[in-house]
Scaffold this active site. Sequence first.
Site, PDB file in Angstrom:
ATOM      1  N   GLU A  25       0.817  -1.213   0.000  1.00  0.00           N
ATOM      2  CA  GLU A  25       0.000   0.000   0.000  1.00  0.00           C
ATOM      3  C   GLU A  25       0.854   1.268   0.000  1.00  0.00           C
ATOM      4  O   GLU A  25       0.351   2.363   0.267  1.00  0.00           O
ATOM      5  CB  GLU A  25      -0.925   0.005   1.223  1.00  0.00           C
ATOM      6  CG  GLU A  25      -1.850  -1.187   1.345  1.00  0.00           C
ATOM      7  CD  GLU A  25      -2.998  -1.168   0.338  1.00  0.00           C
ATOM      8  OE1 GLU A  25      -2.911  -0.426  -0.667  1.00  0.00           O
ATOM      9  OE2 GLU A  25      -3.977  -1.891   0.569  1.00  0.00           O
ATOM     10  N   TYR A  48     -16.212  14.872  18.515  1.00  0.00           N
ATOM     11  CA  TYR A  48     -14.793  14.549  18.555  1.00  0.00           C
ATOM     12  C   TYR A  48     -14.205  14.122  17.215  1.00  0.00           C
ATOM     13  O   TYR A  48     -13.048  14.426  16.908  1.00  0.00           O
ATOM     14  CB  TYR A  48     -14.538  13.514  19.646  1.00  0.00           C
ATOM     15  CG  TYR A  48     -15.045  14.015  20.972  1.00  0.00           C
ATOM     16  CD1 TYR A  48     -14.411  15.067  21.619  1.00  0.00           C
ATOM     17  CD2 TYR A  48     -16.207  13.497  21.524  1.00  0.00           C
ATOM     18  CE1 TYR A  48     -14.902  15.584  22.800  1.00  0.00           C
ATOM     19  CE2 TYR A  48     -16.712  14.001  22.710  1.00  0.00           C
ATOM     20  CZ  TYR A  48     -16.053  15.043  23.345  1.00  0.00           C
ATOM     21  OH  TYR A  48     -16.558  15.571  24.499  1.00  0.00           O
TER      22      TYR A  48
END
Length: 212
Positions: free
Chosen positions: A75, A121
Site C-alpha cells: 500500500e 470529537y
Amino acid sequence: MFLDEHTAKQQIVAFAKSIFDRGLTSGASANMSVRIENAWVMTPTNTCFGFLNAEELSVVGLDGTLLKGLPPSKEFRLHKAMYDQRPNDRCIIHLHSTYATALSCISATDNSNVVPTFTPYLTMRLGPIAMVPYFAPGDDALAESVGKVAAKHAGIIMANHGPIVSAETVESCVYGMEELEESCKLALLLKNENANTLTAEQINFLLNKFKK
C-alpha cells in the site's frame, strides 16, 4: 518538523503494538508510515503490528526506492497519494478495524461525509470522512481514488476495505484513527435508532475552530 529516522522507527513500533494489543487490527492487515526528511519509514509487507522490529522497518525514498530494511507494504502508493495532497502531514495509518471496515461495506448517501456526527470529537480530530470506491489492495486506481479526495479529507474509508487516516504527528494520527473507529461503532449501534446528530451550525463551528 520531521522526526529523525530512529525516533520515527521507535514511534511506529510502540504505537503499532498498542493498536494491535487493543484489538484494533489483526494479523498482517495494517500498515503505517512516518514521513522523515527526504524519505518515509514504513511497516514492511506482510508484517504484524504486534511484532514489529525497528531495524526491519522499510525506509523508502520519495521516488519509491527501498533504501533500508524489508520491502514496504504493497500500500506504499496509497500512502504516497495522501502525502502528496497533504504536505504538512507526517504520519498515515491504514487499518482493517472492525467497525470502520463494517461501515465500508454499507452504501452511503453522501460519499463526502459518510460517518454521522453524533459527537463533536471526530469532527475536531479529522473533519468529515469521505468514502472512495472499491479497488483491489495495492491497485494504482485505489491510490488515485484516495488522492482525489485527500486534500479535503484527513480520514477516508475505502469501500469494502477499511479506513486510512493522515495527520501532522504520529500521536494525532493514532488518536484520529481511534476516534474514527469509535464513531463508526456509534453509527452502527445507532443505525436503526432515531438518534440526534449535531446540527449543521454546531458542525461548522467545530470545523472553523479545529481546521483540518
